[in-house]
Design an enzyme around this catalytic site. Structure first.
Site, PDB file in Angstrom:
ATOM      1  CB  CYS A 111      -3.071  -0.059   5.730  1.00 51.96           C
ATOM      2  SG  CYS A 111      -4.141  -0.213   4.289  1.00 51.96           S
ATOM      3  CB  CYS A 153      -0.887  -0.029   1.238  1.00 52.17           C
ATOM      4  SG  CYS A 153      -1.612   1.550   1.689  1.00 52.17           S
ATOM      5  CD  GLU A 154      -0.028   5.309  -4.041  1.00 48.78           C
ATOM      6  OE1 GLU A 154      -0.754   6.316  -4.171  1.00 48.78           O
ATOM      7  OE2 GLU A 154       0.645   4.838  -4.963  1.00 48.78           O
ATOM      8  CG  HIS A 155      -2.587   5.549   0.815  1.00 51.40           C
ATOM      9  ND1 HIS A 155      -3.809   4.991   0.487  1.00 51.40           N
ATOM     10  CD2 HIS A 155      -2.296   6.439  -0.169  1.00 51.40           C
ATOM     11  CE1 HIS A 155      -4.236   5.522  -0.633  1.00 51.40           C
ATOM     12  NE2 HIS A 155      -3.343   6.398  -1.059  1.00 51.40           N
ATOM     13  CG  HIS A 156      -1.003   3.434   5.943  1.00 48.61           C
ATOM     14  ND1 HIS A 156      -2.187   3.268   5.269  1.00 48.61           N
ATOM     15  CD2 HIS A 156      -1.195   4.462   6.809  1.00 48.61           C
ATOM     16  CE1 HIS A 156      -3.068   4.154   5.699  1.00 48.61           C
ATOM     17  NE2 HIS A 156      -2.500   4.891   6.637  1.00 48.61           N
ATOM     18  CG  HIS A 180      -5.911  -3.485   1.446  1.00 51.33           C
ATOM     19  ND1 HIS A 180      -5.216  -2.638   0.627  1.00 51.33           N
ATOM     20  CD2 HIS A 180      -6.776  -4.172   0.652  1.00 51.33           C
ATOM     21  CE1 HIS A 180      -5.643  -2.792  -0.620  1.00 51.33           C
ATOM     22  NE2 HIS A 180      -6.584  -3.715  -0.629  1.00 51.33           N
ATOM     23  CD  GLN A 201      -7.938  -4.603  -4.173  1.00 49.53           C
ATOM     24  OE1 GLN A 201      -7.651  -4.595  -2.981  1.00 49.53           O
ATOM     25  NE2 GLN A 201      -8.957  -5.305  -4.636  1.00 49.53           N
TER      26      GLN A 201
END
Length: 198
Positions: free
Chosen positions: A158, A87-90, A156, A128
């Site tokens: 996250c 995941c690019e956010h976390h 996920h 995703q």
């Protein structure tokens, strides 16, 4: 004779990332010099390079390396392809399976190339939704089939380890082109994805 592990990593990137991970461990309150963590920064540096190797790979090139002329014009489905991404956010993992189908238009591709295409895009920092579209457009643009269908089901970390901490949630994304935009063809695809035929 001592054991040696053969690895190929960018030396400069490994060195820089190793330094960053060492600093991160110290900043988090750990002692990077204790026995259990001595090699952790380097291991983490190499692991991150492995998990993002898709940035250095060309998915279209993988497909074109195994394209064959064939008159077959019915659906080709490869389902339950395991995938692992970040995941690019976390920068936490998400993982699950992909189902990919296409309807040939004079060209087929070696079946192993479809999972390889998935890996190219999955081995990057991702969401995703974008991963689903990238797989779809790569196959559509390269093979020029009559249609492509992609469904991804993933969990996920996250959402599971932090934040809302929901352990059983599964995210499903889908994308369709060409013939798969017709309800009948899309329905056949979704039925086959859900069928236990093997």
């Amino acid at each position: 004779m001592s054991y040696t592990k053969q690895e190929n990593y960018d030396g400069a990137a490994t060195e820089e990332l190793t330094s960053f991970y060492g600093q991160m461990l110290a900043r988090l309150g750990e002692d990077p010099s204790r026995e259990g963590l001595l090699k952790t920064p380097e291991r983490a540096a190499k692991a991150m390079q492995f998990l993002t190797q898709g940035y250095h790979q060309d998915a279209e090139e993988i497909l074109t390396s195994a394209m064959f002329r064939e008159d077959y014009s019915e659906m080709v489905l490869v389902k339950d392809i395991e995938l692992y991404s970040m995941c690019e956010h976390h920068m936490l993992p998400f993982f699950g399976k992909a189902h990919v189908a296409y309807i040939p238009n004079g060209q087929i591709v070696g079946l192993s190339k479809i999972p390889r295409v998935i890996d190219v895009f999955a081995r990057r920092l991702q969401v995703q939704e974008r991963l689903t579209d990238q797989i779809l457009h790569c196959i559509q643009n390269t093979l020029q089939p009559l249609g492509v269908a992609v469904v991804i089901e993933a969990r996920h970390m996250c959402m599971m380890m932090r934040g809302v901490q929901k352990q059983n949630s599964v995210t499903t994304t889908s994308a369709f082109t060409g013939e798969f935009q017709r309800a009948e063809t899309r329905g056949e695809f979704l039925t086959l994805v859900g069928a236990n035929l093997h």
